[in-house]
Design an enzyme around this catalytic site. Structure first.
Site, PDB file in Angstrom:
ATOM      1  N   SER A 192      39.842  39.545  41.259  1.00  0.00           N
ATOM      2  CA  SER A 192      38.537  39.588  40.743  1.00  0.00           C
ATOM      3  C   SER A 192      37.593  38.514  40.862  1.00  0.00           C
ATOM      4  O   SER A 192      37.427  38.147  41.926  1.00  0.00           O
ATOM      5  CB  SER A 192      38.724  39.910  39.180  1.00  0.00           C
ATOM      6  N   ASP A 203      31.015  41.168  41.921  1.00  0.00           N
ATOM      7  CA  ASP A 203      32.010  40.033  42.088  1.00  0.00           C
ATOM      8  C   ASP A 203      32.915  40.696  43.354  1.00  0.00           C
ATOM      9  O   ASP A 203      32.691  41.490  44.168  1.00  0.00           O
ATOM     10  CB  ASP A 203      32.782  40.170  40.709  1.00  0.00           C
ATOM     11  N   ASP A 226      33.986  45.360  41.174  1.00  0.00           N
ATOM     12  CA  ASP A 226      34.262  46.265  39.931  1.00  0.00           C
ATOM     13  C   ASP A 226      33.344  45.795  38.888  1.00  0.00           C
ATOM     14  O   ASP A 226      33.192  46.332  37.909  1.00  0.00           O
ATOM     15  CB  ASP A 226      35.608  46.388  39.560  1.00  0.00           C
TER      16      ASP A 226
END
Length: 587
Positions: free
Chosen positions: A154, A307, A311
């Site tokens: 992430s 990012d 997401d």
């Protein structure tokens, strides 16, 4: 030599397992270098435990060791997943989709996972290039897979990578599957049990067809295509921050009809080292610097950035002083819901059988807006997998409009079952066009929302505690809060405590204890505490499931009497959050 370092037995045992086991020679050399150089802290951190699945899966620094992301921890996770899938779906043709982001070793880890699954008799659909996490969720559903994997960390720093597992409905795994997979992984006692040698004929490469289907699904969420057509020249600045957003966001915006999108060139190419930023996180102003600079140059209407695995999305608006201002995740989630409720009402799509969804640490402004619109709002534990769980349980019974969480993740419509920055960018652009068509700025649109429903502000205090000692300190902090709740916050008496660890709600005035409903709609036991005060302040304590942090969420509110008092009111609420942090020795 290892004995002279006086390591804890567990650490020493794990190191010896790697030194004596069937691990690559270069891995053993790297471990021996750490031993010879006396790098005790690094050895302990690398070997004191195995990486575990948290709210977002398995995530850690890249390197050698049982507590690091590498060929063997990815291998063990995948072998455990394969074993579990074969137990759950034995006798069926089992299919798993795999996607990966731009991080260092992401493509290699994805190939390792594909090889292991194929060696275990499982058919694999592997994206040939990096793709966003929400597209993987969509793909699992579209191809009828039993599971899916995304290799990503992430928005973590460049040293990290991670591994997220999805289930048959396209959501991240929830109980009991998450714990069962962990049990299967832990049952692997020897690296020899991992089947690294792949079977090529079982690995299918995913082509452009799924791209087109996913983009079609994104386009279907638009509520006001006529307004988009009128505002097709809306000036949008977009940055993928070196990640996967570049593959889908520009295409999605173009497909909706937006013709004036400027991409931040310096951040447009995928780069695992994130060369232009310190942290690839759209929550951070530093990561948005280049996008904001470009917005000033062209006098843009909107700034959006995703990012690395696309997401999450950050956004910025121009305030009355002409300066660009970042919105936090609660503000963006609220704006999305505020717009969609208006747009659905205008389109006569509200029937009284719709719902929105958010996490318990996300702004309660969304609850207020949903109630006013006659739409049900469900609150879940932190983690988008719980929002997906609510959607799954209500499928065919009620219509999902949108959901969101304070950490910059939002979902519109139910074609995807995870937060989706691609769809979010599309709807944020649409709501900006809606505001401009009304002759107001996006900032005015935000202020109108607060004036109507109250000015809600949420602050996040994040305390990092690394390593084994840090993990123990975090657990002690939670224990202390349970035994001795704060008596007041910023001068307001604490009247209630919700303990999601025991699923008990305590009235701190009367001492009365009742159960928090469990077992359905995104609520189960979790190490989370919430405190509520007489004036409506909400304070939440939650250890992170994927990072060495404990997070404290502070929600405060007041009235916004006039738009001209926006900054004054915001400063009042921000100071209140800071006061609470100081009172509790958190800042």
């Amino acid at each position: 030599m290892l004995k002279t370092l006086k390591l804890e037995p567990t650490v020493e045992k794990n190191i010896n397992t790697w030194l004596k086991g069937r691990y690559d020679e270069n891995v053993k050399l790297a471990i021996n270098d750490l031993i010879v150089n006396g790098n005790v802290n690094q050895l302990v951190d690398s070997f004191y435990k195995n990486l575990e699945f948290g709210t977002g899966g398995m995530r850690g620094e890249i390197g050698v060791g049982s507590n690091r992301m590498n060929k063997y921890t990815v291998g063990a996770a995948t072998q455990g997943l394969a074993n579990y899938l074969n137990k759950c779906f034995g006798g069926q043709i089992i299919k798993v989709a795999i996607a990966y982001d731009n991080r260092n070793f992401s493509s290699e880890f994805a190939q390792i996972a594909a090889n292991i699954l194929s060696a275990n008799g499982i058919t694999v659909f592997l994206y040939k290039e990096l793709r966003p996490t929400p597209q993987l969720s969509f793909t699992v559903r579209e191809l009828g897979c039993q599971s899916g994997i995304v290799i990503t960390a992430s928005h973590n720093p460049k040293e990290y990578n991670g591994y997220k597992v999805y289930w048959v409905d396209g959501s991240q795994v929830v109980a009991p599957h998450d714990k069962n997979i962990v049990n299967e992984v832990n049952a692997i006692k020897n690296v020899k049990e991992i089947k690294f040698k792949g079977v090529k004929k079982r690995i299918k490469m995913i082509g452009d067809v799924l791209d087109r289907k996913y983009l079609k699904a994104v386009k279907s969420i638009a509520v006001s295509p006529r307004i988009i057509k009128k505002q097709k020249d809306l000036k949008i600045v977009f940055s993928p921050i070196h990640g996967t957003g570049i593959t889908m966001v520009p295409k999605a915006l173009a497909q909706l009809g937006f013709e004036n999108v400027t991409i931040v060139k310096e951040q447009s190419n995928p780069d695992g080292n994130f060369s232009t930023v310190v942290y690839p996180n759209p929550e951070e102003k530093e990561a948005m610097t280049l996008a904001l600079k470009k917005a000033k140059e062209i006098d843009a209407d909107l700034v959006i950035a995703t990012d690395p695995d696309a997401d999450r999305v950050g956004m910025a608006v121009k305030n009355p002083e002409g300066e660009w201002q970042l919105l936090n995740g609660n503000q963006a989630a609220s704006l999305i819901i505020y717009y969609l409720l208006k747009a659905w009402k205008n389109a006569k799509k509200l029937t009284g059988n719709e719902f929105v969804c958010k996490t318990i640490v996300t702004t309660d402004l969304i609850d207020s807006m949903a109630e006013k619109a006659g739409v049900k709002c469900y609150n879940t534990l932190t983690g988008f997998k719980y929002i997906a769980q609510v959607i799954r349980e209500l499928e065919g019974k009620s219509t999902f409009i949108a959901g969101g969480e304070e950490s910059y993740g939002y979902l519109i419509g139910d074609k995807v079952r995870d937060k989706d920055a691609i769809a979010s960018c599309a709807i944020i652009a649409e709501l900006t066009a809606y505001a401009k068509q009304k002759g107001i700025s996006l900032f005015d649109f935000l202020a109108d929302m607060y004036k109507q429903f109250g000015f809600y502000y949420e602050g996040l205090i994040s305390v990092t505690k690394k390593g084994k000692a840090g993990a123990e300190e975090i657990q002690q902090m939670m224990a202390d809060f349970r035994v001795k709740p704060p008596k007041s916050l910023a001068g307001s008496k604490v009247i209630r405590m919700d303990d999601y660890g025991s699923l008990k709600r305590t009235d701190l005035i009367t001492g009365n204890v009742v159960d928090i409903p469990s077992g359905s709609l995104g609520i189960e036991t979790s190490n989370v505490l919430q405190f509520f005060t007489k004036d409506g302040t909400k304070f939440t304590c939650r250890p992170s499931g994927t990072e060495p942090k404990i997070k404290f969420y502070v929600g405060v509110k007041t009235k916004l009497k006039d738009k001209s008092k926006f900054n004054e009111t915001l400063n009042f609420l921000q100071n209140k959050v800071n006061t609470i942090g100081i009172e509790l020795n958190l800042i």
